[in-house]
Write a protein that holds these residues in place. Structure first.
Motif, PDB file in Angstrom:
ATOM      1  N   LYS A  50      12.253  17.275  32.377  1.00  0.00           N
ATOM      2  CA  LYS A  50      10.977  16.644  32.694  1.00  0.00           C
ATOM      3  C   LYS A  50      10.898  15.354  31.882  1.00  0.00           C
ATOM      4  N   GLY A  51      11.008  14.247  32.566  1.00  0.00           N
ATOM      5  CA  GLY A  51      10.997  12.961  31.868  1.00  0.00           C
ATOM      6  C   GLY A  51      12.173  12.854  30.922  1.00  0.00           C
ATOM      7  N   GLU A  52      11.868  12.648  29.662  1.00  0.00           N
ATOM      8  CA  GLU A  52      12.894  12.502  28.635  1.00  0.00           C
ATOM      9  C   GLU A  52      13.129  13.798  27.858  1.00  0.00           C
ATOM     10  N   GLN A  53      12.804  14.949  28.468  1.00  0.00           N
ATOM     11  CA  GLN A  53      12.941  16.233  27.775  1.00  0.00           C
ATOM     12  C   GLN A  53      13.689  17.250  28.631  1.00  0.00           C
ATOM     13  N   PHE A  54      14.439  18.100  27.947  1.00  0.00           N
ATOM     14  CA  PHE A  54      15.066  19.267  28.561  1.00  0.00           C
ATOM     15  C   PHE A  54      14.254  20.461  28.076  1.00  0.00           C
ATOM     16  N   ILE A  55      13.728  21.270  28.995  1.00  0.00           N
ATOM     17  CA  ILE A  55      12.814  22.361  28.635  1.00  0.00           C
ATOM     18  C   ILE A  55      13.394  23.702  29.057  1.00  0.00           C
ATOM     19  N   ILE A  56      13.288  24.655  28.148  1.00  0.00           N
ATOM     20  CA  ILE A  56      13.676  26.039  28.416  1.00  0.00           C
ATOM     21  C   ILE A  56      12.432  26.891  28.226  1.00  0.00           C
ATOM     22  N   GLU A  57      12.103  27.700  29.226  1.00  0.00           N
ATOM     23  CA  GLU A  57      10.970  28.614  29.129  1.00  0.00           C
ATOM     24  C   GLU A  57      11.487  30.034  29.268  1.00  0.00           C
ATOM     25  N   ALA A  58      11.124  30.877  28.308  1.00  0.00           N
ATOM     26  CA  ALA A  58      11.527  32.280  28.333  1.00  0.00           C
ATOM     27  C   ALA A  58      10.281  33.151  28.424  1.00  0.00           C
ATOM     28  N   GLU A  59      10.281  34.082  29.360  1.00  0.00           N
ATOM     29  CA  GLU A  59       9.147  34.982  29.539  1.00  0.00           C
ATOM     30  C   GLU A  59       9.298  36.172  28.593  1.00  0.00           C
ATOM     31  N   LEU A  60       8.349  36.285  27.650  1.00  0.00           N
ATOM     32  CA  LEU A  60       8.393  37.342  26.638  1.00  0.00           C
ATOM     33  C   LEU A  60       7.035  38.039  26.522  1.00  0.00           C
ATOM     34  N   PRO A  61       6.581  38.703  27.570  1.00  0.00           N
ATOM     35  CA  PRO A  61       5.265  39.348  27.497  1.00  0.00           C
ATOM     36  C   PRO A  61       5.245  40.474  26.464  1.00  0.00           C
ATOM     37  N   GLY A  62       4.185  40.508  25.676  1.00  0.00           N
ATOM     38  CA  GLY A  62       4.023  41.562  24.678  1.00  0.00           C
ATOM     39  C   GLY A  62       4.838  41.377  23.411  1.00  0.00           C
ATOM     40  N   VAL A  63       5.537  40.261  23.285  1.00  0.00           N
ATOM     41  CA  VAL A  63       6.375  40.001  22.113  1.00  0.00           C
ATOM     42  C   VAL A  63       5.624  39.047  21.185  1.00  0.00           C
ATOM     43  N   SER A  64       5.597  39.393  19.892  1.00  0.00           N
ATOM     44  CA  SER A  64       4.929  38.522  18.922  1.00  0.00           C
ATOM     45  C   SER A  64       5.928  37.539  18.317  1.00  0.00           C
ATOM     46  N   LYS A  65       5.389  36.519  17.691  1.00  0.00           N
ATOM     47  CA  LYS A  65       6.222  35.456  17.109  1.00  0.00           C
ATOM     48  C   LYS A  65       7.198  35.984  16.057  1.00  0.00           C
ATOM     49  N   ASN A  66       6.763  36.976  15.277  1.00  0.00           N
ATOM     50  CA  ASN A  66       7.650  37.482  14.212  1.00  0.00           C
ATOM     51  C   ASN A  66       8.777  38.364  14.745  1.00  0.00           C
ATOM     52  N   GLN A  67       8.766  38.694  16.030  1.00  0.00           N
ATOM     53  CA  GLN A  67       9.859  39.469  16.622  1.00  0.00           C
ATOM     54  C   GLN A  67      10.954  38.573  17.189  1.00  0.00           C
ATOM     55  N   ILE A  68      10.709  37.274  17.228  1.00  0.00           N
ATOM     56  CA  ILE A  68      11.636  36.334  17.858  1.00  0.00           C
ATOM     57  C   ILE A  68      12.468  35.626  16.798  1.00  0.00           C
ATOM     58  N   GLN A  69      13.755  35.538  17.070  1.00  0.00           N
ATOM     59  CA  GLN A  69      14.661  34.781  16.209  1.00  0.00           C
ATOM     60  C   GLN A  69      15.382  33.772  17.096  1.00  0.00           C
ATOM     61  N   LEU A  70      15.282  32.505  16.741  1.00  0.00           N
ATOM     62  CA  LEU A  70      15.977  31.443  17.461  1.00  0.00           C
ATOM     63  C   LEU A  70      17.102  30.919  16.590  1.00  0.00           C
ATOM     64  N   ASP A  71      18.314  30.972  17.093  1.00  0.00           N
ATOM     65  CA  ASP A  71      19.474  30.422  16.400  1.00  0.00           C
ATOM     66  C   ASP A  71      19.962  29.234  17.215  1.00  0.00           C
ATOM     67  N   ILE A 132      10.874  26.009  24.671  1.00  0.00           N
ATOM     68  CA  ILE A 132      11.775  25.272  23.781  1.00  0.00           C
ATOM     69  C   ILE A 132      11.952  23.884  24.399  1.00  0.00           C
ATOM     70  N   VAL A 133      11.633  22.856  23.613  1.00  0.00           N
ATOM     71  CA  VAL A 133      11.690  21.480  24.107  1.00  0.00           C
ATOM     72  C   VAL A 133      12.751  20.723  23.317  1.00  0.00           C
ATOM     73  N   ILE A 134      13.634  20.071  24.052  1.00  0.00           N
ATOM     74  CA  ILE A 134      14.728  19.309  23.452  1.00  0.00           C
ATOM     75  C   ILE A 134      14.671  17.886  24.003  1.00  0.00           C
ATOM     76  N   PRO A 135      14.647  16.875  23.124  1.00  0.00           N
ATOM     77  CA  PRO A 135      14.660  15.502  23.643  1.00  0.00           C
ATOM     78  C   PRO A 135      15.988  15.205  24.344  1.00  0.00           C
ATOM     79  N   ASN A 136      15.895  14.433  25.390  1.00  0.00           N
ATOM     80  CA  ASN A 136      17.079  14.095  26.169  1.00  0.00           C
ATOM     81  C   ASN A 136      17.802  12.925  25.505  1.00  0.00           C
ATOM     82  N   HIS A 137      18.956  13.216  24.912  1.00  0.00           N
ATOM     83  CA  HIS A 137      19.750  12.177  24.246  1.00  0.00           C
ATOM     84  C   HIS A 137      20.987  11.818  25.054  1.00  0.00           C
TER      85      HIS A 137
END
Length: 144
Positions: A50-71, A132-137
């Motif tokens: 979208k424009g100058e960004q690469f976007i990833i959307e993950a559906e995580l219903p019922g999951v809290s922020k402290n249960q997620i690990q992004l590497d 997750i938003v990543i600038p397009n380089h």
């Protein structure tokens, strides 16, 4: 009726019983396969630019922020979800105490269309949707 004809009439029943037992085995064996963490459903995602960004959307219903690990790695991101359930039962008058802990982890690896730096990536969780938003380089090269 000849001996050969009587043998043929019994043969299908034997095969039917055998095939029925195989069907029963597999239907019962795989009935609760999704309960096993190894066969947990994958994390559904959408990827788009979208424009100058690469976007990833993950559906995580019922999951809290402290249960997620992004590497984050230069070529991909790994989303890991850790879910733990603790069940405790206590009956003081009988002196019974029971505790059951179940743990499950799911993960998904998403490749990037180009190398990224960890500091460029932004992530947020709202209403069960991890974005997750990543600038397009990307660099375009002009052909002479």
């Amino acid at each position: 009726m000849s001996r050969e004809e009587s043998g043929k009439s019994k043969l299908p029943n034997v095969y039917q019983d055998f095939l029925r037992s195989i069907d029963d085995f597999f239907s019962k064996s795989f009935q609760h396969l999704h309960d096993n963490g190894m066969f947990a459903p994958s994390i559904p995602i959408r990827q788009y630019e979208k424009g100058e960004q690469f976007i990833i959307e993950a559906e995580l219903p019922g999951v809290s922020k402290n249960q997620i690990q992004l590497d984050v790695f230069p070529q991909y991101v790994r989303i890991r979800i850790h879910e733990e359930e603790v069940l405790e039962m206590r009956e003081d008058e009988k002196g019974i105490y029971s505790k059951s802990i179940s743990s499950q982890a799911r993960e998904r690896v998403i490749p990037f269309p180009y190398p990224v730096q960890e500091g460029d990536i932004k992530a947020r969780l709202r209403n069960g949707l991890l974005t997750i938003v990543i600038p397009n380089h990307r660099k375009r090269i002009n052909i002479e």
